[in-house]
Scaffold this active site. Sequence first.
Site, PDB file in Angstrom:
ATOM      1  N   GLU A  42       0.829  -1.211   0.000  1.00 44.11           N
ATOM      2  CA  GLU A  42       0.000   0.000   0.000  1.00 44.11           C
ATOM      3  C   GLU A  42       0.866   1.265   0.000  1.00 44.11           C
ATOM      4  OE1 GLU A  42      -4.214  -1.235   1.982  1.00 44.11           O
ATOM      5  OE2 GLU A  42      -2.649  -0.702   3.406  1.00 44.11           O
TER       6      GLU A  42
ATOM      7  N   GLU B  39      -6.820  -7.199  -0.765  1.00 45.51           N
ATOM      8  CA  GLU B  39      -7.318  -7.160   0.608  1.00 45.51           C
ATOM      9  C   GLU B  39      -8.797  -6.842   0.570  1.00 45.51           C
ATOM     10  OE1 GLU B  39      -5.333  -4.744   3.449  1.00 45.51           O
ATOM     11  OE2 GLU B  39      -3.327  -5.538   2.984  1.00 45.51           O
TER      12      GLU B  39
END
Length: 587
Positions: free
Chosen positions: A158, A234
Amino acid sequence: MASFRVQGNQFLYEDKPITILSGAIHYFRVIPGYWKDRLLKLKACGFNTVETYVAWNMHEPQEGKFCFTGMADIVAFIEIAAELELHVIVRPSPYICAEWEFGGMPAWLLAEDGMRLRCYDELFLSKVDAYYDVLLPMLKPLLCTNGGPIIAMQIENEYGSYGNDLKYLEHIKESMISREMDVLLFTSDGPEDFMLQGGMIPGVLETVNFGSRTEEAFNSLKQVQPDKPLMCMEYWNGWFDHWNKPHHTRDAQEAVQVFEDMLNAGGSVNFYMFHGGTNFGFYNGANNHGKYEPTVTSYDYDSPLTEWGDITEKYVLLRELIAKYFGTALMPLPEPVRKMAYGHVQMKPVAPLFDVLPLLSTPVQRACPEPMEKLGQDYGFILYTTKVSGPRLNCSLVLQEVHDRALVFLDGEYKGVIERWDPQPIEFDVPEGGAELRILVENMGRTNYGPYLRDYKGITEGVRLGFQFLFDWTMHSLPLHNIAQLEQAPAFEERVQDINGPTFYQGSFHIEQESDIADTFLALEGWTKGIVFVNGFNLGRYWEAGPQKTLYVPGPLLRTGANEIVVFELHGAKTLQVTLQDTPDLG
């Protein structure tokens, strides 16, 4: 040998189209004795892949000293997945977030003056590369290209939520390629434009993370990466808890509907989490979006499998949907893990902290209070002691940037607590002749996400009485890595009414035979705040602030005969007993 690759908008395994149905299970959050149980339940739900982060701070707790045994034995975990014919996705460090202490980075990085984290800083990258020199050769035989189960590996994590240093990401990519990580490489980012732009690099598959609004998120991914497979790396089907906040749950029907939306869009998915596990010891992280908020010990996450490995309504609905959607015959469900209520355990105070400091720590003298990292300490507590001259009336004690929670004592008398999220000064008088000032600071978990990752612990700026800084400090590092040293403590007379400071309490319970060993849950009704050890293993933190009210005790930590419980209580207990029950309470 096997191949896993991208062709157009499809994933191909051995040149056949495959939809990745993955679930996150972190080996470092699960007792090794339960790795197979959790992986079997993943497979029984219809999933074909397991995903795990790699926590750098578990594997290199001190610079140059590595650990790949016990709960850190990532190779054994992956080998069990291979035995069960599960594919594996590995998301190695340097940074993992994961609501894990310091986002998985080791605390010793903060001892290096001038080091910049998560960017093209040569000092930082030298530490990453030295770690990769040890980690990646261990993973090489497990790659699908070498006959193993690992089909893909992530570059950073991320990153677009943090920065835009694409040169840094290229270095991580090349560091992996040069060490022969010849499987599919990918990045994952949130669905916002700036996140995707900041986290993508050429030649690496981008995936997207989200918890709802499937069409919107996948469209964002298509805009920056057309004609490639859609993958939610995710899928946040639950959420984690902070102390002093309510326990999170998510409607099972609604969560499974979002998953079905992904399947209908032709996407692959990794459930984050499928089984959350536990932030044992001091490994919980914290969030800081302008206010510091530490994460609780439980990482249940309202996942399809509970923290203790039980199936949920969410699990059952997922299993039914996967069987319906893919027409596959599902294996029988494994038996649930047994629970046992061992009842009440009487506790007795055995060692007030200030009485046993010489057993637990070697003092260090400094002019100014130093944070933990400058003393080579990673987790736990740190005690600062100095002398204050007197008399002084109406003193105002100010801790500049205390990280995170400080108990204040004047000549042994408790004066109050100063918390990072509510740093109100403490008022007191100093008697004629002066007094001893002691400040015990708890590291409640380093920030794991966002712009405030550089999270030193202890007193990070200074201590003042009014506008006068205090100097000449004695410091005791208290990581509490080995509480066996308490066995050398002198006999302590039980004067419960005299205990007004941090104290170790001890109790034990007996298990007659091996067949009576089972999971249990430790309830601390009437206790205030502290940590618990069972047979020397640090279960993690408890706090009456909630939401979590019980600590999970996995059966493999127990043994026949006597089982020891040690509680390090910071404030005091209303009743000197704990309860081992067969039901959890997460709030």
